[in-house]
Design a protein around this motif. Structure first.
Motif, PDB file in Angstrom:
ATOM      1  N   ASN A 131       0.836  -1.203   0.000  1.00 28.64           N
ATOM      2  CA  ASN A 131       0.000   0.000   0.000  1.00 28.64           C
ATOM      3  C   ASN A 131       0.871   1.253   0.000  1.00 28.64           C
ATOM      4  OD1 ASN A 131       1.009  -0.310   2.584  1.00 28.64           O
ATOM      5  ND2 ASN A 131      -0.771   0.612   3.558  1.00 28.64           N
ATOM      6  N   TYR A 133       2.928   4.064  -1.867  1.00 28.22           N
ATOM      7  CA  TYR A 133       3.050   4.727  -3.159  1.00 28.22           C
ATOM      8  C   TYR A 133       4.166   5.748  -3.020  1.00 28.22           C
ATOM      9  CZ  TYR A 133      -1.386   2.441  -3.848  1.00 28.22           C
ATOM     10  OH  TYR A 133      -2.363   1.498  -3.940  1.00 28.22           O
TER      11      TYR A 133
ATOM     12  N   GLU C  34       4.802   6.517  -9.970  1.00 33.11           N
ATOM     13  CA  GLU C  34       5.085   5.684  -8.812  1.00 33.11           C
ATOM     14  C   GLU C  34       6.355   4.887  -9.082  1.00 33.11           C
ATOM     15  OE1 GLU C  34       4.981   3.074  -5.550  1.00 33.11           O
ATOM     16  OE2 GLU C  34       4.848   2.329  -7.614  1.00 33.11           O
ATOM     17  N   GLY C  41       0.470   3.706 -11.883  1.00 27.45           N
ATOM     18  CA  GLY C  41       0.159   4.059 -10.502  1.00 27.45           C
ATOM     19  C   GLY C  41      -0.785   5.239 -10.376  1.00 27.45           C
ATOM     20  N   LEU C  44      -4.448   5.292  -9.033  1.00 31.24           N
ATOM     21  CA  LEU C  44      -4.735   5.533  -7.611  1.00 31.24           C
ATOM     22  C   LEU C  44      -5.709   6.688  -7.405  1.00 31.24           C
ATOM     23  CD1 LEU C  44      -3.713   5.025  -4.543  1.00 31.24           C
ATOM     24  CD2 LEU C  44      -2.191   6.933  -4.992  1.00 31.24           C
ATOM     25  N   TYR C  45      -5.498   7.789  -8.154  1.00 31.43           N
ATOM     26  CA  TYR C  45      -6.241   9.024  -7.896  1.00 31.43           C
ATOM     27  C   TYR C  45      -7.705   8.955  -8.312  1.00 31.43           C
ATOM     28  CZ  TYR C  45      -1.353  10.267  -7.810  1.00 31.43           C
ATOM     29  OH  TYR C  45      -0.013  10.256  -7.548  1.00 31.43           O
ATOM     30  N   VAL C  48      -9.160   4.948  -5.631  1.00 32.20           N
ATOM     31  CA  VAL C  48      -9.372   5.050  -4.177  1.00 32.20           C
ATOM     32  C   VAL C  48     -10.530   6.005  -3.836  1.00 32.20           C
ATOM     33  CG1 VAL C  48      -8.288   5.790  -2.019  1.00 32.20           C
ATOM     34  CG2 VAL C  48      -7.054   4.280  -3.567  1.00 32.20           C
ATOM     35  N   TRP C 101      -6.503  -1.905 -13.560  1.00 34.97           N
ATOM     36  CA  TRP C 101      -5.271  -1.615 -12.822  1.00 34.97           C
ATOM     37  C   TRP C 101      -4.542  -2.918 -12.508  1.00 34.97           C
ATOM     38  CZ3 TRP C 101      -5.043   1.503  -7.559  1.00 34.97           C
ATOM     39  CH2 TRP C 101      -3.751   2.041  -7.426  1.00 34.97           C
ATOM     40  N   SER C 175      -4.671   2.326   2.276  1.00 33.67           N
ATOM     41  CA  SER C 175      -3.655   3.374   2.208  1.00 33.67           C
ATOM     42  C   SER C 175      -3.840   4.335   3.372  1.00 33.67           C
ATOM     43  CB  SER C 175      -3.770   4.145   0.895  1.00 33.67           C
ATOM     44  OG  SER C 175      -3.558   3.278  -0.183  1.00 33.67           O
ATOM     45  N   VAL C 180       1.602   6.903   1.568  1.00 34.34           N
ATOM     46  CA  VAL C 180       1.549   7.591   0.286  1.00 34.34           C
ATOM     47  C   VAL C 180       2.384   8.856   0.384  1.00 34.34           C
ATOM     48  CG1 VAL C 180       0.044   8.640  -1.438  1.00 34.34           C
ATOM     49  CG2 VAL C 180      -0.797   6.724  -0.086  1.00 34.34           C
ATOM     50  N   LEU C 188      -4.697  12.908  -4.453  1.00 39.46           N
ATOM     51  CA  LEU C 188      -5.610  11.877  -3.947  1.00 39.46           C
ATOM     52  C   LEU C 188      -6.682  12.500  -3.062  1.00 39.46           C
ATOM     53  CD1 LEU C 188      -6.424   8.922  -3.514  1.00 39.46           C
ATOM     54  CD2 LEU C 188      -4.691   8.756  -1.735  1.00 39.46           C
TER      55      LEU C 188
END
Lengths: 152, 53, 246
Positions: A131, A133, C34, C41, C44-45, C48, C101, C175, C180, C188
């Motif tokens: 998890n 990044y 990432e 990567g 992610l935005y 999540v 993904w 996360s 992060v 994010l």
């Protein structure tokens, strides 16, 4: 019975059922039967059950054990409980090209079966991402890899 | 197999395209449908017999 | 003459989409790639925030379902339906995003990992709620069925959330602030705030449509042999209640 009272009794019942179901799943141990993958130690402990059955094995790719034969499309590596596993590392043989993120020290889940010779024969190799990044500036080796990607 | 993913913008574009498309599409449908919907306070006088569900 | 709630919903959507555009612009073009996943990567935005949005909408639906059963008012029934539908749209998006993904990162579009399995169950369970609603004509009974089904389906929401803690999983754990990097956290969070606005806007507009439907239906029931639902409630009880001759 008045409709309002009846409705609220149904509400109470629904909440009790829902809460009970959640409690059973969370604390009742039902989850113990839902196993997505076995660790190398678990496979070693249940070697008789693992042979011939389709199972998933999850662990960490051990450093210095990865061999990829382009011609035969044969990938071999060793999977351990942790980054360095001296007790129950398990040899894996896969007949497919690994995903791009595959590398030494990364978490993997492989699908397949144990052979009688103690080698795990995998049909599918999946790479586990943490998890975390991270921007590619932290570690030196990652930075180097990043640079090679940039050059392409 | 060097540990990082090279390329992959195709997946990114697909995910963002689908996500924006669905959310915007759903929003536009709702904006259209709820505009023609009778206001809630005086709704009872605007009933449409046999309205489809 | 547009009702105020329509304007509120439309404005929330406008703010939400504008904010999401900013967050996604930063995520796609400003934030670094990432370290291992590269540009992939960046999913992610959107992924999540979609998950958070879906879980929040279902939580709202759960509360509205309790309100519906407690008060019996159709406003709560409409609110439950609105949030279940918006949440289900986001859950289906979530599954598609996750699948696209997973292919480049894990190496597969789908695997029966606990997080994936419970998420698929989530979409199916709330899909059944919406289906159930279409199958029942009698308003009071439909409201009851919708609420009970929503409360039962909601059980899966905490299970989805904790699935990565309770079981061995391929999916990454939840996360958090430490996991992060800050240049990635910023887009994010912006996208997450944006999807709250979008979820709220969608819910309000969908609520208006549903409430108007319920009001219209009461004024002119679709089925000619259907007695007035208000009086039906007491005499024609659901299966489990004892039938009293009156």
């Amino acid at each position: 019975m008045k409709p309002a009272i009846q409705r609220r009794l149904f509400l109470l019942g629904a909440l009790l059922v829902a809460g009970g179901a959640l409690g059973v799943i969370a604390w009742g141990g039902i989850g113990d039967n839902l196993v997505y993958f076995w660790t190398p130690a678990q496979v070693a402990a249940n070697a008789d059950k693992a042979v011939g059955a389709t199972i998933r094995l999850g662990g960490v790719v051990q450093a210095g054990t990865v061999h990829w034969e382009q011609d035969q499309q044969l990938l071999t590596f060793t999977v351990g409980e942790s980054t360095v596993d001296t007790k129950t590392p398990l040899q894996v043989e896969a007949k497919s090209a690994p995903p791009q993120m595959f590398r030494e020290g990364i978490g993997v889940v492989v699908e397949g079966t144990m052979r009688t010779d103690g080698v795990f024969s995998a049909d599918k190799v999946m790479v586990k991402h943490s998890n975390e990044y991270r921007a590619p500036t932290g570690e030196a080796d990652v930075k180097k890899l990043y640079a090679t990607v940039e050059d392409l | 197999m060097n540990g990082t993913i090279e390329g992959g913008w195709g997946y990114v574009i697909a995910v963002y395209g689908i996500s924006w498309g669905v959310l915007l599409g759903y929003a536009v449908v709702l904006l259209f449908q709820s505009r023609s919907a009778p206001a809630q306070a005086d709704g009872t006088t605007h009933s449409q017999p046999g309205s489809t569900t | 003459m547009t009702h105020r709630s329509y304007i509120v919903g439309a404005v929330l959507l406008a703010i939400g989409f504008a904010t999401m555009a900013v967050g996604h612009f930063i995520g796609l073009f400003v934030a670094p790639r990432e370290a291992m996943m590269g540009d992939v990567g960046r999913i992610l935005y959107v992924h999540v925030p979609t998950a958070w949005g879906a879980l929040l909408l279902y939580s709202g639906a759960f509360i509205a379902a309790i309100g519906s059963m407690w008060t019996g008012r159709r406003g709560w029934d409409a609110a439950t339906t609105a949030m279940v539908e918006a949440g289900t749209v986001m859950t289906f998006l979530l599954l598609v995003q996750g699948s696209l993904w997973a292919r480049p990162t894990w190496g597969t579009y789908w695997t029966w990992d606990p997080r994936l399995t419970t998420s698929a169950v989530l979409a199916a369970a709330f899909g059944v709620v919406l289906l159930l609603r279409r199958l029942i004509d009698q308003p009071a009974r439909r409201a009851m069925a919708t609420s009970v089904a929503t409360i039962v389906a909601f059980v899966d929401v905490p299970i989805v959330y904790f699935s990565v803690k309770w079981w061995n999983s391929l999916h990454q754990p939840v996360s958090n602030l430490g996991s992060v990097d800050s240049p990635m956290m910023q887009p994010l969070l912006i996208a997450a705030i944006a999807i709250m606005f979008i979820g709220a806007g969608l819910s309000i507009l969908r609520f208006r449509i549903e409430l108007a439907r319920l009001v219209a239906e009461e004024a002119a029931p679709d089925l000619p042999d259907m007695p007035d639902p208000l009086h039906l409630e007491g005499s024609d009880k659901p299966v489990q209640a004892e039938g009293s001759p009156s």
